[in-house]
Design an enzyme around this catalytic site. Structure first.
Site, PDB file in Angstrom:
ATOM      1  N   GLY A 126       0.803  -1.226   0.142  1.00  0.00           N
ATOM      2  CA  GLY A 126       0.072  -0.062  -0.128  1.00  0.00           C
ATOM      3  C   GLY A 126       0.884   1.319  -0.269  1.00  0.00           C
ATOM      4  O   GLY A 126       2.116   1.040   0.685  1.00  0.00           O
TER       5      GLY A 126
ATOM      6  N   GLN B 207       3.515   9.903   0.640  1.00  0.00           N
ATOM      7  CA  GLN B 207       4.834   9.003   0.617  1.00  0.00           C
ATOM      8  C   GLN B 207       5.708   9.288  -0.537  1.00  0.00           C
ATOM      9  O   GLN B 207       6.890   8.937  -0.662  1.00  0.00           O
ATOM     10  CB  GLN B 207       4.503   7.587   0.826  1.00  0.00           C
ATOM     11  CG  GLN B 207       3.912   7.419   2.338  1.00  0.00           C
ATOM     12  CD  GLN B 207       3.668   5.783   2.371  1.00  0.00           C
ATOM     13  OE1 GLN B 207       2.547   5.140   1.910  1.00  0.00           O
ATOM     14  NE2 GLN B 207       4.475   5.042   2.945  1.00  0.00           N
TER      15      GLN B 207
ATOM     16  N   CYS C 138       6.154  -0.025   7.195  1.00  0.00           N
ATOM     17  CA  CYS C 138       5.846   1.015   6.054  1.00  0.00           C
ATOM     18  C   CYS C 138       7.229   1.452   5.438  1.00  0.00           C
ATOM     19  O   CYS C 138       8.184   1.517   5.824  1.00  0.00           O
ATOM     20  CB  CYS C 138       5.445   2.333   7.172  1.00  0.00           C
ATOM     21  SG  CYS C 138       5.011   3.703   6.267  1.00  0.00           S
ATOM     22  N   LEU C 139       6.724   1.805   4.093  1.00  0.00           N
ATOM     23  CA  LEU C 139       8.007   2.044   3.230  1.00  0.00           C
ATOM     24  C   LEU C 139       8.515   3.588   3.677  1.00  0.00           C
ATOM     25  O   LEU C 139       9.794   3.590   3.487  1.00  0.00           O
ATOM     26  CB  LEU C 139       7.464   2.286   1.680  1.00  0.00           C
ATOM     27  CG  LEU C 139       6.707   0.951   1.101  1.00  0.00           C
ATOM     28  CD1 LEU C 139       5.970   1.559  -0.357  1.00  0.00           C
ATOM     29  CD2 LEU C 139       7.834  -0.097   0.907  1.00  0.00           C
TER      30      LEU C 139
ATOM     31  N   HIS D 272      -4.204   1.708   7.991  1.00  0.00           N
ATOM     32  CA  HIS D 272      -2.730   2.096   7.959  1.00  0.00           C
ATOM     33  C   HIS D 272      -2.501   3.465   6.789  1.00  0.00           C
ATOM     34  O   HIS D 272      -1.717   4.368   7.115  1.00  0.00           O
ATOM     35  CB  HIS D 272      -1.627   0.889   7.449  1.00  0.00           C
ATOM     36  CG  HIS D 272      -0.265   1.261   7.351  1.00  0.00           C
ATOM     37  ND1 HIS D 272       0.653   0.922   8.340  1.00  0.00           N
ATOM     38  CD2 HIS D 272       0.442   2.014   6.602  1.00  0.00           C
ATOM     39  CE1 HIS D 272       1.697   1.296   7.910  1.00  0.00           C
ATOM     40  NE2 HIS D 272       1.557   2.190   6.814  1.00  0.00           N
ATOM     41  N   GLU D 273      -2.980   2.937   5.740  1.00  0.00           N
ATOM     42  CA  GLU D 273      -2.892   3.959   4.724  1.00  0.00           C
ATOM     43  C   GLU D 273      -3.595   5.417   4.696  1.00  0.00           C
ATOM     44  O   GLU D 273      -3.162   6.328   4.465  1.00  0.00           O
ATOM     45  CB  GLU D 273      -3.351   3.239   3.092  1.00  0.00           C
ATOM     46  CG  GLU D 273      -2.433   2.317   2.751  1.00  0.00           C
ATOM     47  CD  GLU D 273      -0.991   2.266   2.757  1.00  0.00           C
ATOM     48  OE1 GLU D 273      -0.489   3.657   2.632  1.00  0.00           O
ATOM     49  OE2 GLU D 273      -0.100   1.392   3.152  1.00  0.00           O
TER      50      GLU D 273
ATOM     51  N   HIS E  80      -1.724   7.759   6.817  1.00  0.00           N
ATOM     52  CA  HIS E  80      -0.981   8.664   6.150  1.00  0.00           C
ATOM     53  C   HIS E  80      -1.725   9.986   5.845  1.00  0.00           C
ATOM     54  O   HIS E  80      -1.050  11.132   5.743  1.00  0.00           O
ATOM     55  CB  HIS E  80      -0.408   7.865   5.024  1.00  0.00           C
ATOM     56  CG  HIS E  80       0.855   7.085   5.316  1.00  0.00           C
ATOM     57  ND1 HIS E  80       1.729   7.369   5.741  1.00  0.00           N
ATOM     58  CD2 HIS E  80       0.930   5.750   5.090  1.00  0.00           C
ATOM     59  CE1 HIS E  80       2.799   6.329   6.137  1.00  0.00           C
ATOM     60  NE2 HIS E  80       1.915   5.251   5.404  1.00  0.00           N
TER      61      HIS E  80
HETATM   62 NI    NI Z   1       2.741   3.519   5.570  1.00  0.00          NI
END
Ligand code: NI
Length: 190
Positions: A45, A50, A99-100, A141-142, A145
């Protein structure tokens, strides 16, 4: 096009992202770039902040988890202006997240297992769905952000202490991962 991933410490990750409308310039390109960037970094995701864009757009592909969760087979979603309502009466579950934007850190996060979501897809079709699979966690989670939150905001003070030095390294621009990143470079004060 693969874009660099913005890393913990970057101010855009702490901003509440802007809702967008159909005239948002370059939306198709943004979505394509988010997909390219996410697949290149093996994510499941990604949210627009991001890649440095403060817009309420998320892309999720949880098909890779379908060995473990068969119900996630072929689950790929573009979420535009998502509004989630967490069902506070649903059970909670604790699972590890990563998380990226916070490379090298995996921590247990407790979340409710059921959500309702309203969103538009990439064709501006409106959706209203109840979700009670693992996807509910990924969406939470997304969508975090988009509110300027990252998953480590949910962990205990003790766990946060344990990862403090790794986080400090990120803030100093020291990041160890195999995809392109954009670290925070504070302006020097004299
Ligand atoms: Ni993340």
């Amino acid at each position: 096009m693969i874009l660099p991933i913005y890393i913990y410490g970057q101010p855009v990750l702490r901003k509440v992202a802007e809702p967008i409308d159909k005239d948002y310039p370059g939306l198709d390109e943004l979505i394509q770039n988010m997909k390219d960037t996410m697949y290149d970094s093996d994510g499941i995701g990604i949210a627009a902040p991001q890649v440095g864009v403060s817009a309420r757009v998320v892309y999720i592909d949880v098909d890779a988890l379908s060995d473990k969760f068969p119900e996630l087979k072929d689950k790929r979603l573009v979420l535009i202006n998502p509004e989630i309502t967490v069902d506070e009466t649903s059970p909670t579950e604790t699972r590890e997240e990563g998380c990226l934007s916070v490379p090298g850190i995996h921590e247990n996060v407790t979340r409710h297992t059921k959500i309702h979501i309203h969103y538009f897809d990439e064709n501006w079709q409106e959706h209203d769905e109840d979700i009670d699979t693992y996807l509910a966690r990924v969406i939470q989670h997304e969508c975090d952000h988009l509110e300027g939150h990252v998953f480590i905001d949910h962990i205990s003070a003790i766990r946060k202490q344990m990862i403090r030095s790794k986080l400090n390294n990120m803030l100093k621009g020291k990041v160890d991962c195999d995809y392109r990143v954009k670290v925070y470079k504070p302006s020097r004060k004299h």
